[in-house]
Design a protein around this motif. Structure first.
Motif, PDB file in Angstrom:
ATOM      1  N   UNK A  70      -9.181  10.430  23.220  1.00  0.00           N
ATOM      2  CA  UNK A  70      -8.607  11.537  23.805  1.00  0.00           C
ATOM      3  C   UNK A  70      -6.911  11.370  23.573  1.00  0.00           C
ATOM      4  N   UNK A  71      -6.396  12.524  23.218  1.00  0.00           N
ATOM      5  CA  UNK A  71      -4.800  12.483  23.203  1.00  0.00           C
ATOM      6  C   UNK A  71      -4.352  13.065  24.401  1.00  0.00           C
ATOM      7  N   UNK A  72      -3.733  12.374  25.298  1.00  0.00           N
ATOM      8  CA  UNK A  72      -3.301  12.781  26.656  1.00  0.00           C
ATOM      9  C   UNK A  72      -1.757  13.053  26.559  1.00  0.00           C
ATOM     10  N   UNK A  73      -1.030  12.170  26.164  1.00  0.00           N
ATOM     11  CA  UNK A  73       0.387  12.344  26.454  1.00  0.00           C
ATOM     12  C   UNK A  73       1.440  12.397  25.170  1.00  0.00           C
ATOM     13  N   UNK A  74       0.759  12.452  24.039  1.00  0.00           N
ATOM     14  CA  UNK A  74       1.647  12.722  22.846  1.00  0.00           C
ATOM     15  C   UNK A  74       0.642  12.921  21.829  1.00  0.00           C
ATOM     16  N   UNK A  75       1.304  13.603  20.811  1.00  0.00           N
ATOM     17  CA  UNK A  75       0.643  13.856  19.542  1.00  0.00           C
ATOM     18  C   UNK A  75       0.085  12.673  18.722  1.00  0.00           C
ATOM     19  N   UNK A  76      -0.787  12.891  17.796  1.00  0.00           N
ATOM     20  CA  UNK A  76      -0.722  11.974  16.535  1.00  0.00           C
ATOM     21  C   UNK A  76       0.163  11.935  15.509  1.00  0.00           C
ATOM     22  N   UNK A  77       0.348  10.876  15.064  1.00  0.00           N
ATOM     23  CA  UNK A  77       1.290  10.675  13.847  1.00  0.00           C
ATOM     24  C   UNK A  77       0.792  11.691  12.788  1.00  0.00           C
ATOM     25  N   UNK A  78       1.424  12.080  11.661  1.00  0.00           N
ATOM     26  CA  UNK A  78       1.062  12.589  10.545  1.00  0.00           C
ATOM     27  C   UNK A  78      -0.222  12.235   9.670  1.00  0.00           C
ATOM     28  N   UNK A  79      -1.109  12.934   9.643  1.00  0.00           N
ATOM     29  CA  UNK A  79      -2.352  12.551   8.982  1.00  0.00           C
ATOM     30  C   UNK A  79      -3.365  12.306  10.014  1.00  0.00           C
ATOM     31  N   UNK A  80      -2.942  12.228  11.509  1.00  0.00           N
ATOM     32  CA  UNK A  80      -4.164  12.096  12.394  1.00  0.00           C
ATOM     33  C   UNK A  80      -4.626  13.446  12.810  1.00  0.00           C
ATOM     34  N   UNK A  81      -5.503  13.432  13.806  1.00  0.00           N
ATOM     35  CA  UNK A  81      -6.308  14.476  14.261  1.00  0.00           C
ATOM     36  C   UNK A  81      -5.589  15.595  15.202  1.00  0.00           C
ATOM     37  N   UNK A  82      -4.237  15.046  15.683  1.00  0.00           N
ATOM     38  CA  UNK A  82      -3.744  16.119  16.680  1.00  0.00           C
ATOM     39  C   UNK A  82      -2.258  16.079  16.431  1.00  0.00           C
ATOM     40  N   UNK A  83      -1.915  16.547  15.379  1.00  0.00           N
ATOM     41  CA  UNK A  83      -0.400  16.687  14.982  1.00  0.00           C
ATOM     42  C   UNK A  83       0.165  17.966  15.527  1.00  0.00           C
ATOM     43  N   UNK A  84      -0.518  18.507  16.124  1.00  0.00           N
ATOM     44  CA  UNK A  84       0.349  19.850  16.949  1.00  0.00           C
ATOM     45  C   UNK A  84      -0.609  19.826  18.327  1.00  0.00           C
ATOM     46  N   UNK A  85       0.038  20.673  19.429  1.00  0.00           N
ATOM     47  CA  UNK A  85      -0.343  21.024  20.583  1.00  0.00           C
ATOM     48  C   UNK A  85      -1.751  21.583  20.538  1.00  0.00           C
ATOM     49  N   UNK A  86      -2.097  22.662  19.530  1.00  0.00           N
ATOM     50  CA  UNK A  86      -3.305  23.217  19.457  1.00  0.00           C
ATOM     51  C   UNK A  86      -4.320  22.406  18.767  1.00  0.00           C
ATOM     52  N   UNK A  87      -3.786  21.540  17.589  1.00  0.00           N
ATOM     53  CA  UNK A  87      -4.820  20.728  17.136  1.00  0.00           C
ATOM     54  C   UNK A  87      -5.105  19.478  18.033  1.00  0.00           C
ATOM     55  N   UNK A  88      -4.259  18.975  18.884  1.00  0.00           N
ATOM     56  CA  UNK A  88      -4.677  18.027  20.014  1.00  0.00           C
ATOM     57  C   UNK A  88      -5.734  18.707  20.851  1.00  0.00           C
ATOM     58  N   UNK A  89      -5.465  19.875  21.367  1.00  0.00           N
ATOM     59  CA  UNK A  89      -6.744  20.332  22.410  1.00  0.00           C
ATOM     60  C   UNK A  89      -7.957  20.589  21.679  1.00  0.00           C
ATOM     61  N   UNK A  90      -7.949  21.088  20.482  1.00  0.00           N
ATOM     62  CA  UNK A  90      -9.163  21.237  19.539  1.00  0.00           C
ATOM     63  C   UNK A  90     -10.012  19.963  19.464  1.00  0.00           C
ATOM     64  N   UNK A  91      -8.892  18.798  19.138  1.00  0.00           N
ATOM     65  CA  UNK A  91      -9.785  17.659  19.061  1.00  0.00           C
ATOM     66  C   UNK A  91     -10.337  17.025  20.422  1.00  0.00           C
ATOM     67  N   UNK A  92      -9.588  17.119  21.324  1.00  0.00           N
ATOM     68  CA  UNK A  92     -10.176  16.660  22.847  1.00  0.00           C
ATOM     69  C   UNK A  92     -11.132  17.583  23.079  1.00  0.00           C
ATOM     70  N   UNK A  93     -11.361  18.907  22.849  1.00  0.00           N
ATOM     71  CA  UNK A  93     -12.451  19.554  23.132  1.00  0.00           C
ATOM     72  C   UNK A  93     -13.687  19.004  22.412  1.00  0.00           C
ATOM     73  N   UNK A  94     -13.436  18.965  20.951  1.00  0.00           N
ATOM     74  CA  UNK A  94     -14.531  18.638  19.969  1.00  0.00           C
ATOM     75  C   UNK A  94     -14.849  16.937  20.920  1.00  0.00           C
ATOM     76  N   UNK A  95     -14.058  16.337  21.008  1.00  0.00           N
ATOM     77  CA  UNK A  95     -14.374  14.847  21.484  1.00  0.00           C
ATOM     78  C   UNK A  95     -15.121  14.759  22.622  1.00  0.00           C
ATOM     79  N   UNK A  96     -15.056  15.705  23.623  1.00  0.00           N
ATOM     80  CA  UNK A  96     -15.459  15.787  25.058  1.00  0.00           C
ATOM     81  C   UNK A  96     -16.823  16.437  24.736  1.00  0.00           C
ATOM     82  N   UNK A  97     -17.085  17.562  23.796  1.00  0.00           N
ATOM     83  CA  UNK A  97     -18.557  17.965  23.529  1.00  0.00           C
ATOM     84  C   UNK A  97     -19.307  17.174  22.830  1.00  0.00           C
ATOM     85  N   UNK A  98     -18.946  16.297  21.982  1.00  0.00           N
ATOM     86  CA  UNK A  98     -19.596  15.407  21.320  1.00  0.00           C
ATOM     87  C   UNK A  98     -20.208  14.468  22.246  1.00  0.00           C
ATOM     88  N   UNK A  99     -19.442  14.024  23.144  1.00  0.00           N
ATOM     89  CA  UNK A  99     -20.028  12.612  24.021  1.00  0.00           C
ATOM     90  C   UNK A  99     -20.631  13.326  25.246  1.00  0.00           C
TER      91      UNK A  99
END
Length: 298
Positions: free
Chosen positions: A263-292
């Motif tokens: 999960x991305x908690x306190x920072x976005x990901x580097x360019x090329x990662x799954x969380x390069x924006x606030x929206x992308x971070x939340x979408x990634x975290x939601x998907x990761x939570x739901x998958x698990x």
């Protein structure tokens, strides 16, 4: 009282809309500094190409333990506007701002948000609720419209479009997480960064480390958590992008609980990662939570 705490105390008692911000001449050259990557992305979404935005703590970096550089001091010194998270998040910013000699106005992006407390301490990670994200964006937009009145309409349009995206994702998050059964709602992370997400979306987050990653869990506290997890269980463990996975791996080894991803908690990901924006971070975290959490691990 630190500078950031005193700034927060002074600003929090009044609405951003009621504070007089001086208009800045030569808007094309406006220099904005944001304290960390998630806030910087929000500011960029609102201001677009109308100003230059510099972020102090960049992607995949931990703002809790950050040590500002000479380049950071120069950026702050040249700034017209500075945005900080507040709520005690940037423990280093009081010194950075005061020693830079900047003439910038400083604005707390969490103004108006009701703080969540973890073990009696204010949790600064307010962005982990999308409804709070809307408050951040509204506050940023109000500051920028007052400081750049010739571009107020464009800033308002940018903010409105961005808020619509945040509200749509908030509704999607609530809908997806609402269907989880009670025994799939408790998860473990490395540090307490998700109190607002837990409150907003009906989850329980446990962590061996408190709200500040600089702290170290005692052997006793870690043993208590592991015993609790053995007795009560948890749906999944998650590592974070800003912390070492070793502690979470230890908990997994001793409890048998599967690590469900990162999960991305306190920072976005580097360019090329799954969380390069606030929206992308939340979408990634939601998907990761739901998958698990969506299905029990086999």
């Amino acid at each position: 009282m630190t500078l950031i705490k005193s700034l927060y105390a002074g600003i929090a008692s009044a609405s951003f809309a009621l504070v007089a911000f001086p208009a800045i001449a030569g808007e094309d050259d406006v220099q904005i500094v944001a304290s960390f990557s998630i806030l910087g992305d929000m500011v960029e979404e609102v201001v677009g190409d109308l100003a230059n935005v510099t972020t102090i703590v960049g992607p995949d970096a931990d703002a809790h333990v950050y040590q500002p550089s000479v380049a950071d001091a120069k950026a702050v010194a040249k700034a017209d506007i500075i945005f900080v998270n507040g709520l005690g998040f940037e423990t280093w910013s009081d010194t950075l701002i005061s020693e830079s000699g900047t003439d910038a106005t400083v604005h707390v992006a969490t103004d108006g948000i009701t703080p969540v407390k973890v073990d009696g301490e204010i949790d600064p990670h307010a962005w982990n609720s999308l409804s709070n994200g809307v408050v951040y964006v509204t506050n940023v937009a109000d500051v920028l419209k007052a400081a750049m009145p010739e571009h107020a309409d464009q800033i308002a349009a940018n903010a409105d479009a961005y808020i619509a995206e945040l509200e749509a994702l908030d509704a999607e998050t609530k809908s997806k997480l609402a269907d989880l059964p009670a025994d799939r709602r408790t998860v473990v992370t490395a540090h307490d960064a998700f109190g607002y997400l837990a409150d907003a979306y009906g989850l329980t987050f446990l962590a061996p480390v408190g709200i500040d990653t600089e702290a170290e869990p005692s052997a006793k506290d870690l043993a208590i958590l592991i015993d609790q997890l053995k007795a009560e269980g948890a749906a999944a463990l998650f590592v974070e992008n800003i912390t070492s996975p070793a502690l979470v791996q230890q908990i997994s080894d001793e409890t048998g609980i599967v690590i469900g991803g990162r999960l991305f908690s306190d920072a976005l990901s580097e360019r090329g990662g799954p969380a390069t924006s606030y929206l992308a971070m939340f979408q990634h975290n939601l998907g990761t939570l739901m998958n698990a959490l969506g299905e029990p691990a086999s």
